[in-house]
Motif scaffolding. Sequence first.
Motif, short mmCIF file in Angstrom:
data_model
loop_
_atom_site.label_atom_id
_atom_site.label_comp_id
_atom_site.label_asym_id
_atom_site.label_seq_id
_atom_site.Cartn_x
_atom_site.Cartn_y
_atom_site.Cartn_z
N GLU A 67 0.89 -1.13 0.07
CA GLU A 67 -0.14 -0.05 0.04
C GLU A 67 0.95 1.23 -0.06
OE1 GLU A 67 -1.71 1.11 4.07
OE2 GLU A 67 -1.41 -1.04 4.03
N PRO A 68 0.05 2.52 -0.28
CA PRO A 68 1.06 3.50 -0.68
C PRO A 68 1.98 3.96 0.74
CG PRO A 68 -1.00 3.98 -1.43
CD PRO A 68 -0.88 2.67 -0.78
N ALA A 69 1.50 3.81 1.86
CA ALA A 69 2.23 3.90 3.03
C ALA A 69 3.45 3.09 3.48
CB ALA A 69 1.31 3.95 4.30
N GLU A 117 4.27 -18.50 9.28
CA GLU A 117 3.47 -17.60 10.05
C GLU A 117 3.83 -16.07 9.77
OE1 GLU A 117 2.82 -18.02 14.06
OE2 GLU A 117 0.94 -17.43 13.92
N MET A 118 3.28 -15.17 9.26
CA MET A 118 3.68 -13.81 9.10
C MET A 118 3.20 -13.06 10.52
SD MET A 118 4.75 -13.17 6.20
CE MET A 118 5.04 -13.95 4.55
N VAL A 119 4.23 -12.74 11.14
CA VAL A 119 3.90 -11.75 12.62
C VAL A 119 4.44 -10.47 12.18
CG1 VAL A 119 4.41 -11.98 14.85
CG2 VAL A 119 4.07 -14.05 13.75
N SER A 120 3.67 -9.65 12.48
CA SER A 120 4.02 -8.14 12.43
C SER A 120 5.17 -7.55 13.17
CB SER A 120 2.93 -7.31 12.72
OG SER A 120 3.06 -5.98 12.71
N SER A 121 6.02 -7.05 12.60
CA SER A 121 7.18 -6.28 13.35
C SER A 121 6.89 -5.06 13.99
CB SER A 121 8.57 -6.42 12.52
OG SER A 121 8.32 -5.49 11.43
N VAL A 177 0.32 1.76 11.67
CA VAL A 177 -0.17 1.54 10.32
C VAL A 177 0.20 0.15 9.98
CG1 VAL A 177 2.13 2.72 9.40
CG2 VAL A 177 -0.25 2.58 8.25
N GLY A 178 1.72 -0.26 10.42
CA GLY A 178 2.18 -1.44 10.03
C GLY A 178 1.66 -2.73 10.82
N PRO A 209 -4.15 -4.19 -11.06
CA PRO A 209 -4.08 -2.69 -10.86
C PRO A 209 -5.27 -2.05 -9.99
CG PRO A 209 -3.80 -3.38 -13.28
CD PRO A 209 -4.14 -4.60 -12.55
N GLY A 210 -4.97 -1.28 -9.18
CA GLY A 210 -5.99 -0.78 -8.27
C GLY A 210 -5.67 -1.27 -6.77
N THR A 211 -5.68 -2.50 -6.61
CA THR A 211 -5.63 -3.30 -5.46
C THR A 211 -4.56 -2.84 -4.36
OG1 THR A 211 -4.22 -5.10 -6.30
CG2 THR A 211 -6.59 -5.25 -6.50
N GLU A 212 -3.48 -2.19 -4.90
CA GLU A 212 -2.39 -1.66 -4.24
C GLU A 212 -2.68 -0.68 -3.02
OE1 GLU A 212 -1.86 0.68 -7.96
OE2 GLU A 212 -2.62 -1.25 -7.21
N SER A 213 -3.95 0.02 -3.70
CA SER A 213 -4.36 1.39 -2.84
C SER A 213 -4.75 0.57 -1.34
CB SER A 213 -5.62 1.92 -3.23
OG SER A 213 -6.63 1.02 -3.43
N HIS A 214 -4.93 -0.57 -1.23
CA HIS A 214 -5.34 -1.40 -0.03
C HIS A 214 -4.53 -2.77 -0.01
CE1 HIS A 214 -8.96 1.36 -0.44
NE2 HIS A 214 -8.83 1.35 0.85
N GLY A 215 -3.19 -2.53 -0.33
CA GLY A 215 -2.30 -3.55 -0.55
C GLY A 215 -1.46 -4.05 0.75
N SER A 216 -0.55 -4.76 0.42
CA SER A 216 0.23 -5.26 1.39
C SER A 216 0.95 -4.33 2.37
CB SER A 216 1.03 -6.47 0.82
OG SER A 216 2.12 -6.02 0.31
N HIS A 217 1.79 -5.13 3.29
CA HIS A 217 2.71 -4.26 4.05
C HIS A 217 4.12 -4.03 3.36
CE1 HIS A 217 -0.37 -5.30 6.82
NE2 HIS A 217 -0.04 -4.12 7.53
N GLY A 218 4.29 -4.28 2.19
CA GLY A 218 5.32 -4.39 1.35
C GLY A 218 5.91 -5.46 0.50
#
Length: 223
Positions: free
Chosen positions: A127-129, A147-151, A157-158, A189-198
Amino acid sequence: MRLAPLVAIAACLAVAGCGSSPSTAQPPSRSAQARVTTPAPTPAPTPAPATPSPSATPAPTASPVAASPTAAPAGPLVDVAARPECGVPAGTVPDTGKIIVISLTCQELTAYQDGQPFLSTPVTSGEPALPTPTGEYSVIRRNSPFEMVSSWPYGTVGWYAPSWVDWVLWFRSDGYGIHDASWRSAYGPGTESHGSHGCVNVPHNAMQQLYPWGSVGTAVDIV
């Protein structure tokens, strides 16, 4: 006093035939019928089917080709490097070897084997951020499952809840990878506006083919 039973018996014989045979007896009441189990009739034997006459053997139907690490799946493929609007520099795809090319503009990934497309799929990038980094990388590690675990701390936001994925091809040691995303229903196209964390999210079926093909050392170019 003994005449009463004789009178009752005579009345019974005259009116209802108490001593009659079963063929003239009155039918049992509903409550009596409910307690009777009627045996199911024995089914008549089914005649054996007639033997069909010989006919011409039908031509075999081609079965779908299973995806393998060395063969491209059937059907036309989108060649992201051949589309000028996707911004892939000329000469990015080598004539030999493997490379995964990802266009953030087109939200498209194409994997190439010896200069030819092996697999192409829409994707969802960061996503943009939290954008997906551009550059030239390679697969440095593979995990299945993972297993994806947020850092990031909770509330930032992350942050995201721990989430399992089936396959990951990591291209940076600081947590950027290419993986499936069961929680996502749309890509492209367009889905990156609510996309991943990178990371680069790939549809499940496409990632199932890409993972065994994408060995450690496979080049990854993101433009």
